[in-house]
Design a protein around this motif. Sequence first.
Motif, PDB file in Angstrom:
ATOM      1  N   ILE A  46       7.636   6.492 -13.893  1.00 32.10           N
ATOM      2  CA  ILE A  46       8.643   6.854 -13.022  1.00 32.10           C
ATOM      3  C   ILE A  46       9.567   5.615 -12.539  1.00 32.10           C
ATOM      4  N   LYS A  47      10.938   5.697 -12.644  1.00 37.14           N
ATOM      5  CA  LYS A  47      11.578   4.763 -12.269  1.00 37.14           C
ATOM      6  C   LYS A  47      11.396   3.364 -12.976  1.00 37.14           C
ATOM      7  N   GLY A  48      11.532   2.313 -12.541  1.00 35.17           N
ATOM      8  CA  GLY A  48      11.142   1.044 -13.214  1.00 35.17           C
ATOM      9  C   GLY A  48      12.157   0.603 -14.091  1.00 35.17           C
ATOM     10  N   GLY A  49      13.354   1.208 -14.162  1.00 37.60           N
ATOM     11  CA  GLY A  49      14.413   0.808 -14.982  1.00 37.60           C
ATOM     12  C   GLY A  49      15.299  -0.482 -14.413  1.00 37.60           C
ATOM     13  N   ASP A  52      16.300  -0.330 -10.714  1.00 38.47           N
ATOM     14  CA  ASP A  52      15.265   0.014  -9.733  1.00 38.47           C
ATOM     15  C   ASP A  52      14.351  -1.179  -9.242  1.00 38.47           C
ATOM     16  N   THR A  53      14.022  -0.976  -7.822  1.00 38.02           N
ATOM     17  CA  THR A  53      13.309  -1.836  -7.250  1.00 38.02           C
ATOM     18  C   THR A  53      11.866  -1.519  -7.263  1.00 38.02           C
ATOM     19  N   ASP A  54      11.444  -0.593  -7.803  1.00 37.17           N
ATOM     20  CA  ASP A  54      10.066  -0.093  -7.927  1.00 37.17           C
ATOM     21  C   ASP A  54       9.814   0.865  -9.029  1.00 37.17           C
ATOM     22  N   GLY A  55       8.665   0.814  -9.348  1.00 36.53           N
ATOM     23  CA  GLY A  55       8.532   1.806 -10.571  1.00 36.53           C
ATOM     24  C   GLY A  55       6.734   2.089 -10.552  1.00 36.53           C
ATOM     25  N   VAL A  56       6.612   3.162 -11.312  1.00 38.86           N
ATOM     26  CA  VAL A  56       4.971   3.756 -11.501  1.00 38.86           C
ATOM     27  C   VAL A  56       5.044   3.820 -12.894  1.00 38.86           C
ATOM     28  N   VAL A  57       3.751   3.314 -13.443  1.00 36.57           N
ATOM     29  CA  VAL A  57       3.277   3.499 -14.712  1.00 36.57           C
ATOM     30  C   VAL A  57       2.014   4.364 -14.784  1.00 36.57           C
ATOM     31  N   VAL A  75      -2.694   4.921 -12.786  1.00 39.63           N
ATOM     32  CA  VAL A  75      -1.583   5.126 -12.056  1.00 39.63           C
ATOM     33  C   VAL A  75      -1.220   3.862 -11.261  1.00 39.63           C
ATOM     34  N   SER A  76      -0.087   2.778 -11.834  1.00 38.63           N
ATOM     35  CA  SER A  76      -0.137   1.563 -11.218  1.00 38.63           C
ATOM     36  C   SER A  76       1.273   1.408 -10.591  1.00 38.63           C
ATOM     37  N   ARG A  77       1.309   0.920  -9.411  1.00 37.59           N
ATOM     38  CA  ARG A  77       2.687   0.878  -8.610  1.00 37.59           C
ATOM     39  C   ARG A  77       3.194  -0.706  -8.834  1.00 37.59           C
ATOM     40  N   PHE A  78       4.502  -0.839  -9.149  1.00 42.88           N
ATOM     41  CA  PHE A  78       5.306  -2.059  -9.190  1.00 42.88           C
ATOM     42  C   PHE A  78       6.436  -2.043  -8.225  1.00 42.88           C
ATOM     43  N   GLY A  83      14.503 -10.181  -9.235  1.00 43.68           N
ATOM     44  CA  GLY A  83      14.528  -9.850 -10.578  1.00 43.68           C
ATOM     45  C   GLY A  83      13.442  -9.996 -11.502  1.00 43.68           C
ATOM     46  N   ARG A  84      11.913 -10.204 -10.634  1.00 42.80           N
ATOM     47  CA  ARG A  84      11.004 -10.222 -11.154  1.00 42.80           C
ATOM     48  C   ARG A  84       9.872  -8.899 -11.052  1.00 42.80           C
ATOM     49  N   TRP A  85       9.006  -8.288 -11.927  1.00 40.54           N
ATOM     50  CA  TRP A  85       8.433  -7.294 -11.551  1.00 40.54           C
ATOM     51  C   TRP A  85       7.020  -7.806 -11.246  1.00 40.54           C
ATOM     52  N   PHE A  86       6.383  -6.979  -9.824  1.00 42.50           N
ATOM     53  CA  PHE A  86       4.855  -7.357  -9.808  1.00 42.50           C
ATOM     54  C   PHE A  86       4.064  -6.071  -9.730  1.00 42.50           C
ATOM     55  N   TYR A  87       2.722  -6.402  -9.881  1.00 37.96           N
ATOM     56  CA  TYR A  87       2.083  -5.277  -9.890  1.00 37.96           C
ATOM     57  C   TYR A  87       1.463  -5.221  -8.230  1.00 37.96           C
ATOM     58  N   VAL A  88       1.658  -4.010  -7.692  1.00 34.04           N
ATOM     59  CA  VAL A  88       1.110  -4.010  -6.269  1.00 34.04           C
ATOM     60  C   VAL A  88      -0.106  -3.491  -6.378  1.00 34.04           C
ATOM     61  N   ASP A  89      -0.609  -2.069  -6.763  1.00 37.43           N
ATOM     62  CA  ASP A  89      -1.897  -1.478  -6.678  1.00 37.43           C
ATOM     63  C   ASP A  89      -1.921  -0.582  -7.721  1.00 37.43           C
ATOM     64  N   GLY A  90      -2.905   0.175  -8.018  1.00 39.58           N
ATOM     65  CA  GLY A  90      -3.228   1.345  -8.608  1.00 39.58           C
ATOM     66  C   GLY A  90      -4.228   2.286  -8.458  1.00 39.58           C
TER      67      GLY A  90
END
Length: 94
Positions: A46-49, A52-57, A75-78, A83-90
């Motif tokens: 979901i998003k993550g393109g 985007d500034t956030d996304g879900v995998v 299901v992980s939130r980023f 300009g860098r992606w960070f894992y937030v939680d899952g």
Amino acid sequence: MRSRYTAFAVGATDHLLSSWHPSTRPSRLELDPQQTWRRLDIVRTIKGGPFDTDGVVEFRAHYRHLGHRDSLHEVSRFVREQGRWFYVDGQILP
């Protein structure tokens, strides 16, 4: 997401910690040397393109531990910051 899976597979805790958002990052990370990661299946995103500034995998990561096969379904939130992606939680799913 894929770089974090690869980091788990090769035991690169430095990459895992540096790609973890500071607000949720643990101070230490110990990986189980008996657990070998075998395959990553991306279920959905979901998003993550690029704009985007956030996304879900949602993914399923398959592994072996002490001779037994299993998988981690999460299901992980980023978030993207500077300009860098960070894992937030899952959320781990059955």
